[in-house]
Design a protein around this motif. Structure first.
Motif, PDB file in Angstrom:
ATOM      1  N   ILE A  34       0.866  -1.184   0.000  1.00 60.35           N
ATOM      2  CA  ILE A  34       0.000   0.000   0.000  1.00 60.35           C
ATOM      3  C   ILE A  34       0.899   1.229   0.000  1.00 60.35           C
ATOM      4  O   ILE A  34       1.805   1.341   0.837  1.00 60.35           O
ATOM      5  N   TYR A  35       0.661   2.147  -0.928  1.00 60.32           N
ATOM      6  CA  TYR A  35       1.482   3.343  -1.064  1.00 60.32           C
ATOM      7  C   TYR A  35       0.646   4.576  -0.715  1.00 60.32           C
ATOM      8  O   TYR A  35      -0.475   4.743  -1.206  1.00 60.32           O
ATOM      9  N   VAL A  36       1.209   5.433   0.138  1.00 60.52           N
ATOM     10  CA  VAL A  36       0.602   6.719   0.448  1.00 60.52           C
ATOM     11  C   VAL A  36       1.378   7.779  -0.324  1.00 60.52           C
ATOM     12  O   VAL A  36       2.583   7.956  -0.120  1.00 60.52           O
ATOM     13  N   ASN A  37       0.693   8.468  -1.234  1.00 63.92           N
ATOM     14  CA  ASN A  37       1.356   9.425  -2.116  1.00 63.92           C
ATOM     15  C   ASN A  37       0.922  10.852  -1.809  1.00 63.92           C
ATOM     16  O   ASN A  37      -0.245  11.117  -1.498  1.00 63.92           O
ATOM     17  N   LEU A  38       1.868  11.767  -1.897  1.00 65.02           N
ATOM     18  CA  LEU A  38       1.587  13.198  -1.796  1.00 65.02           C
ATOM     19  C   LEU A  38       1.525  13.782  -3.199  1.00 65.02           C
ATOM     20  O   LEU A  38       2.418  13.540  -4.019  1.00 65.02           O
ATOM     21  N   ILE A  39       0.475  14.556  -3.456  1.00 66.09           N
ATOM     22  CA  ILE A  39       0.383  15.333  -4.693  1.00 66.09           C
ATOM     23  C   ILE A  39       0.500  16.796  -4.284  1.00 66.09           C
ATOM     24  O   ILE A  39      -0.473  17.427  -3.871  1.00 66.09           O
ATOM     25  N   ASN A  40       1.709  17.326  -4.337  1.00 70.55           N
ATOM     26  CA  ASN A  40       1.977  18.676  -3.858  1.00 70.55           C
ATOM     27  C   ASN A  40       1.758  19.683  -4.985  1.00 70.55           C
ATOM     28  O   ASN A  40       2.492  19.682  -5.964  1.00 70.55           O
ATOM     29  N   PRO A  41       0.776  20.584  -4.850  1.00 74.07           N
ATOM     30  CA  PRO A  41       0.503  21.555  -5.909  1.00 74.07           C
ATOM     31  C   PRO A  41       1.134  22.924  -5.685  1.00 74.07           C
ATOM     32  O   PRO A  41       0.991  23.815  -6.520  1.00 74.07           O
ATOM     33  N   ILE A  42       1.811  23.128  -4.542  1.00 73.42           N
ATOM     34  CA  ILE A  42       2.273  24.470  -4.168  1.00 73.42           C
ATOM     35  C   ILE A  42       3.496  24.859  -4.997  1.00 73.42           C
ATOM     36  O   ILE A  42       4.480  24.126  -5.053  1.00 73.42           O
ATOM     37  N   ILE A  43       3.452  26.044  -5.605  1.00 76.33           N
ATOM     38  CA  ILE A  43       4.517  26.434  -6.537  1.00 76.33           C
ATOM     39  C   ILE A  43       5.666  27.166  -5.855  1.00 76.33           C
ATOM     40  O   ILE A  43       6.675  27.452  -6.500  1.00 76.33           O
ATOM     41  N   SER A  44       5.548  27.448  -4.580  1.00 78.57           N
ATOM     42  CA  SER A  44       6.674  27.977  -3.816  1.00 78.57           C
ATOM     43  C   SER A  44       7.302  26.827  -3.046  1.00 78.57           C
ATOM     44  O   SER A  44       6.946  25.665  -3.232  1.00 78.57           O
ATOM     45  N   THR A  45       8.236  27.145  -2.157  1.00 75.83           N
ATOM     46  CA  THR A  45       8.687  26.123  -1.219  1.00 75.83           C
ATOM     47  C   THR A  45       7.502  25.663  -0.378  1.00 75.83           C
ATOM     48  O   THR A  45       6.551  26.410  -0.137  1.00 75.83           O
ATOM     49  N   ALA A  46       7.548  24.421   0.077  1.00 73.52           N
ATOM     50  CA  ALA A  46       6.458  23.859   0.873  1.00 73.52           C
ATOM     51  C   ALA A  46       7.008  22.707   1.696  1.00 73.52           C
ATOM     52  O   ALA A  46       8.083  22.181   1.397  1.00 73.52           O
ATOM     53  N   PHE A  47       6.268  22.326   2.740  1.00 75.06           N
ATOM     54  CA  PHE A  47       6.651  21.125   3.481  1.00 75.06           C
ATOM     55  C   PHE A  47       5.416  20.384   3.963  1.00 75.06           C
ATOM     56  O   PHE A  47       4.348  20.969   4.193  1.00 75.06           O
ATOM     57  N   LEU A  48       5.594  19.077   4.089  1.00 81.06           N
ATOM     58  CA  LEU A  48       4.539  18.216   4.598  1.00 81.06           C
ATOM     59  C   LEU A  48       4.919  17.764   5.999  1.00 81.06           C
ATOM     60  O   LEU A  48       6.016  17.259   6.216  1.00 81.06           O
ATOM     61  N   LYS A  49       4.016  17.948   6.936  1.00 79.66           N
ATOM     62  CA  LYS A  49       4.201  17.470   8.304  1.00 79.66           C
ATOM     63  C   LYS A  49       3.423  16.173   8.467  1.00 79.66           C
ATOM     64  O   LYS A  49       2.210  16.133   8.248  1.00 79.66           O
ATOM     65  N   ILE A  50       4.120  15.093   8.822  1.00 80.24           N
ATOM     66  CA  ILE A  50       3.498  13.788   9.014  1.00 80.24           C
ATOM     67  C   ILE A  50       3.609  13.422  10.487  1.00 80.24           C
ATOM     68  O   ILE A  50       4.707  13.326  11.029  1.00 80.24           O
ATOM     69  N   GLU A  51       2.485  13.208  11.133  1.00 81.99           N
ATOM     70  CA  GLU A  51       2.479  12.815  12.544  1.00 81.99           C
ATOM     71  C   GLU A  51       1.992  11.377  12.673  1.00 81.99           C
ATOM     72  O   GLU A  51       0.898  11.044  12.213  1.00 81.99           O
ATOM     73  N   ASN A  52       2.810  10.552  13.292  1.00 87.17           N
ATOM     74  CA  ASN A  52       2.426   9.187  13.606  1.00 87.17           C
ATOM     75  C   ASN A  52       1.747   9.204  14.977  1.00 87.17           C
ATOM     76  O   ASN A  52       2.394   9.416  15.999  1.00 87.17           O
ATOM     77  N   LYS A  53       0.444   8.997  14.991  1.00 86.00           N
ATOM     78  CA  LYS A  53      -0.318   9.097  16.234  1.00 86.00           C
ATOM     79  C   LYS A  53      -0.068   7.924  17.170  1.00 86.00           C
ATOM     80  O   LYS A  53      -0.344   8.011  18.366  1.00 86.00           O
ATOM     81  N   VAL A  54       0.469   6.846  16.631  1.00 86.68           N
ATOM     82  CA  VAL A  54       0.741   5.663  17.449  1.00 86.68           C
ATOM     83  C   VAL A  54       2.042   5.830  18.216  1.00 86.68           C
ATOM     84  O   VAL A  54       2.125   5.559  19.420  1.00 86.68           O
ATOM     85  N   THR A  55       3.088   6.301  17.526  1.00 85.65           N
ATOM     86  CA  THR A  55       4.405   6.435  18.152  1.00 85.65           C
ATOM     87  C   THR A  55       4.698   7.851  18.629  1.00 85.65           C
ATOM     88  O   THR A  55       5.712   8.096  19.270  1.00 85.65           O
ATOM     89  N   ASN A  56       3.810   8.813  18.264  1.00 86.92           N
ATOM     90  CA  ASN A  56       4.002  10.230  18.597  1.00 86.92           C
ATOM     91  C   ASN A  56       5.263  10.807  17.950  1.00 86.92           C
ATOM     92  O   ASN A  56       5.873  11.740  18.485  1.00 86.92           O
ATOM     93  N   GLN A  57       5.659  10.269  16.828  1.00 87.11           N
ATOM     94  CA  GLN A  57       6.796  10.790  16.080  1.00 87.11           C
ATOM     95  C   GLN A  57       6.309  11.705  14.962  1.00 87.11           C
ATOM     96  O   GLN A  57       5.235  11.483  14.393  1.00 87.11           O
ATOM     97  N   THR A  58       7.117  12.711  14.656  1.00 83.86           N
ATOM     98  CA  THR A  58       6.769  13.676  13.608  1.00 83.86           C
ATOM     99  C   THR A  58       7.886  13.743  12.580  1.00 83.86           C
ATOM    100  O   THR A  58       9.067  13.759  12.934  1.00 83.86           O
ATOM    101  N   GLN A  59       7.507  13.796  11.318  1.00 85.28           N
ATOM    102  CA  GLN A  59       8.456  13.874  10.214  1.00 85.28           C
ATOM    103  C   GLN A  59       8.105  15.081   9.347  1.00 85.28           C
ATOM    104  O   GLN A  59       6.929  15.406   9.148  1.00 85.28           O
ATOM    105  N   PHE A  60       9.139  15.753   8.822  1.00 83.48           N
ATOM    106  CA  PHE A  60       8.939  16.904   7.951  1.00 83.48           C
ATOM    107  C   PHE A  60       9.604  16.625   6.607  1.00 83.48           C
ATOM    108  O   PHE A  60      10.788  16.270   6.558  1.00 83.48           O
ATOM    109  N   LEU A  61       8.856  16.820   5.524  1.00 84.43           N
ATOM    110  CA  LEU A  61       9.388  16.641   4.179  1.00 84.43           C
ATOM    111  C   LEU A  61       9.303  17.971   3.447  1.00 84.43           C
ATOM    112  O   LEU A  61       8.222  18.548   3.305  1.00 84.43           O
ATOM    113  N   ASP A  62      10.441  18.474   2.959  1.00 81.91           N
ATOM    114  CA  ASP A  62      10.488  19.769   2.290  1.00 81.91           C
ATOM    115  C   ASP A  62      10.487  19.601   0.777  1.00 81.91           C
ATOM    116  O   ASP A  62      11.063  18.663   0.232  1.00 81.91           O
TER     117      ASP A  62
END
Length: 264
Positions: A34-62
């Motif tokens: 199973i693949y979770v894909n981001l379709i980022n439409p923002i034409i400037s810089t942008a980042f995605l914040k991913i929070e794992n609610k089970v482990t309480n870990q946070t990841q940032f993708l620029d």
């Protein structure tokens, strides 16, 4: 372009509280994965914040431009598709997840035509709506509907909402503000709000010059009377936050409610 999630006096696209799927997230199955894909439409810089609610870990993708990529992958025996949005939250934001420096000495233009003068309706740190990290350094100029609004700095238009004809004093009108967001080459953003219906004359993707006419003032959104609201943002891991700046050679904090500003 991406779905509008309602425009406050800050702009963040995010997943709702109900484990619903944001429009910029897609799920695909292939063989046993199973693949979770981001379709980022923002034409400037942008980042995605991913929070794992089970482990309480946070990841940032620029990101530096629009892109589509896989952000999570699971074996189909490890998780059910319906559980992905229970276990993870996703928030797509304008700007880099962190910028160390920006041009704090840049001299911004006044946001109106040469020869015009307008009164400050609400200063920075104003008690009505200019408080908290998002709006603390916002400024309002009293303008009648249809007055010209000009860009305070050159940049790229990354967001436009132009279809509202509603306004009022309560919070329920916040998403009704016609507004535009402009990205600057030092990583900051400027926002202009409360334009009249179809009053913004630039579009997403346009490169604009300092002093360029970008639209006509109005009274849409949370507004008690016609005016122009504008603010300068820096991106942070918590989203866009307002910052002070230099406006027509004067620190923005010096523009007090009732003061007249003249664009000579």
């Amino acid at each position: 372009m991406f779905k509008r999630y309602g425009l406050l006096l800050f702009i963040i696209v995010s997943c709702s509280k109900k484990e619903s799927r944001p429009s910029y997230i897609s799920i695909k199955s292939n063989n046993d994965s199973i693949y979770v894909n981001l379709i980022n439409p923002i034409i400037s810089t942008a980042f995605l914040k991913i929070e794992n609610k089970v482990t309480n870990q946070t990841q940032f993708l620029d990101f530096t431009k629009p892109d589509t990529l896989t952000i999570l992958k699971f074996h189909n025996t490890k998780i059910d598709t319906s559980d992905i949005f229970k276990n993870y939250s996703f928030k797509l934001n304008f700007g880099a997840s962190s910028i160390k420096t920006y041009d704090s000495l840049y001299n911004y233009d006044l946001p109106f035509s040469k020869g015009k003068r307008y009164r400050v309706l609400q200063q920075q740190n104003g008690s009505f709506t200019h408080f908290g990290p998002v709006s603390r350094y916002a400024m309002d100029f009293k303008m009648q509907i249809g007055e010209q609004v000009h860009a305070i700095r050159e940049g790229i238009v990354v967001f436009v909402k132009n279809d509202s004809d509603e306004g009022g004093s309560s919070d329920k009108y916040k998403p009704k503000a016609n507004s535009t967001l402009i990205y600057h080459d030092d990583g900051t953003f400027s926002q202009y709000a409360h334009f009249k219906l179809n009053g913004i004359i630039v579009k997403e993707g346009d490169t604009i010059t300092k002093g360029q006419l970008i639209g006509y003032s109005g009274n849409t959104g949370q507004s008690t009377e016609p005016h122009l609201h504008f603010v300068l943002y820096k991106p942070t891991k918590n989203g866009l936050q307002s910052i002070p700046y230099i406006l027509d050679s004067i620190p923005s904090t010096k523009y007090k409610t009732g003061k007249i500003a003249t664009n000579n």
